[in-house]
Enzyme design. Sequence first.
Site, short mmCIF file in Angstrom:
data_model
loop_
_atom_site.label_atom_id
_atom_site.label_comp_id
_atom_site.label_asym_id
_atom_site.label_seq_id
_atom_site.Cartn_x
_atom_site.Cartn_y
_atom_site.Cartn_z
N ASN A 74 1.28 -1.39 -0.01
CA ASN A 74 0.00 0.87 0.21
C ASN A 74 0.69 1.02 -0.26
O ASN A 74 1.74 1.36 0.86
CB ASN A 74 -0.62 0.22 1.41
CG ASN A 74 -0.29 -0.06 2.72
OD1 ASN A 74 0.58 -0.92 2.84
ND2 ASN A 74 -0.94 0.30 4.21
N GLU A 121 0.06 5.54 1.10
CA GLU A 121 -0.22 6.36 1.23
C GLU A 121 0.26 7.52 0.19
O GLU A 121 0.71 8.02 0.41
CB GLU A 121 -0.68 6.12 3.08
CG GLU A 121 -0.88 4.88 3.26
CD GLU A 121 -1.49 4.69 4.44
OE1 GLU A 121 -1.12 5.49 5.53
OE2 GLU A 121 -2.44 4.14 5.27
N CYS A 170 -3.96 0.64 -2.24
CA CYS A 170 -3.94 -0.85 -1.72
C CYS A 170 -2.81 -2.04 -2.15
O CYS A 170 -2.64 -1.39 -3.51
CB CYS A 170 -5.01 -1.38 -1.80
SG CYS A 170 -6.67 -0.87 -1.26
N GLU A 202 -3.12 -4.50 -3.18
CA GLU A 202 -3.67 -5.12 -4.03
C GLU A 202 -3.53 -4.87 -5.17
O GLU A 202 -3.43 -5.05 -6.32
CB GLU A 202 -4.96 -5.57 -4.07
CG GLU A 202 -4.95 -6.25 -2.82
CD GLU A 202 -5.78 -5.72 -1.01
OE1 GLU A 202 -4.95 -4.58 -1.14
OE2 GLU A 202 -6.14 -5.58 -0.19
N CYS A 251 -10.66 -4.89 0.08
CA CYS A 251 -11.21 -4.02 0.23
C CYS A 251 -12.30 -3.59 -1.28
O CYS A 251 -12.23 -4.38 -2.21
CB CYS A 251 -11.07 -2.11 0.44
SG CYS A 251 -10.64 -1.71 -1.21
N CYS A 264 -10.66 -2.70 -4.37
CA CYS A 264 -9.64 -3.75 -4.41
C CYS A 264 -10.26 -5.18 -5.57
O CYS A 264 -10.12 -5.56 -6.21
CB CYS A 264 -8.41 -4.08 -3.90
SG CYS A 264 -7.73 -2.55 -3.41
N1 THU Z 1 -4.92 -1.42 2.48
C1 THU Z 1 -4.65 -2.25 1.42
O1 THU Z 1 -4.18 -2.02 1.44
N2 THU Z 1 -5.42 -3.44 1.35
C2 THU Z 1 -6.98 -2.81 1.59
O2 THU Z 1 -7.52 -4.90 0.96
C3 THU Z 1 -7.30 -2.95 2.37
C4 THU Z 1 -6.22 -1.31 3.29
C5 THU Z 1 -4.68 -0.06 3.31
C6 THU Z 1 -4.98 0.80 2.04
C7 THU Z 1 -4.63 2.21 3.33
O3 THU Z 1 -3.43 2.13 3.31
C8 THU Z 1 -4.84 0.80 4.66
O4 THU Z 1 -4.48 0.20 4.54
C9 THU Z 1 -5.61 1.55 5.73
O5 THU Z 1 -6.60 1.54 4.74
#
Ligand code: THU
Length: 303
Positions: free
Chosen positions: A216, A218, A227, A229, A259, A262
């Site tokens: 991920n 940010e 994310c 994925e 999520c 994704c």
């Molecule tokens: N996140 C992911 O990378 N994948 C997911 O399936 C759920 C959430 C990340 C996004 C963000 O950087 C952090 O987790 C909190 O939401």
Amino acid sequence: MRIEWEQEVSLPGMSLALDFSLLALVADCCAVCEKVPVQTAVHVLITDDSHIRDVNRAQRGIDRATDVLSFPTVNYPQGKTARTSLRALRRELDPDMNACFVGDILISREHAIAQAAEYGHSIRREFCYLLAHGLFHLFGYDHISPDEQKEMRTMEEKALQLAGVTRDGFATALPTDEQLLGLAREAMHRSYSPYSHFKVGACLLCEDGRVFQGCNVENASFGLTNCAERTAVFKAISEGATGFLTMAIAAENAAPWPCGACRQVLNEFAPAIRVLVTWKDNQVAEAPLSQLLPHGFGPKDLP
Ligand code: THU
């Protein structure tokens, strides 16, 4: 794992010639095959014969150039390697990197090129091999006795095979679920998540055997976060890969089921993909995307 690369400035053009993404995958594959129980970091210097000879003389009293030198930081208990040396590894925890620093590797560019010609394989494979060799030394392996040498060679071959860097360029088997989850865990350690502190890593397996890792990423403008994925899927699509078989996802403390966004992106390319998640002490769960996104809307619904 994390690699800090350094190159002798006297080697112009070197960064163009070396495939650092492949070398990073090789390093992760070494950590996965060894089942290293912590996040690790390593420093790798690509240098020339003259410098490696100086270091070999100064550190080991051997006045000769060589292909690869490794200097482990971890004091492994007698007869043990990284997989069973959690405590020894933890002593090398670098809080700034949030990783255990396992040591330094020096690789001579001139030796790598000459040895590739000698063995009749690519320079690329030779660099990958030398990196794997150096890393297994940092994980506690050695090749003093024939038995030790055999064990070390087996580990090196296994890691190179997992990275797809075989002698003939073909891997003979797809990575196992456990290996994919390991590669997702290694990618998780590269997560850029200073806001949520929720680290996620992913590893996408394609039918041609390629794997794409992602983490991920940010952003101070929160909505721009990507994310893990989707990082992996976008890397794969932009490299021309199709036929997604398995998405492995890793997080630290909670099961990282993908999520909604994704799931939708996965559904675009692979409605039948398997989704594997791992968290905490190697807990694992699995579900097909069809179950995670029932009645999904996708390409099939558009004329
Ligand atoms: N996140 C992911 O990378 N994948 C997911 O399936 C759920 C959430 C990340 C996004 C963000 O950087 C952090 O987790 C909190 O939401």
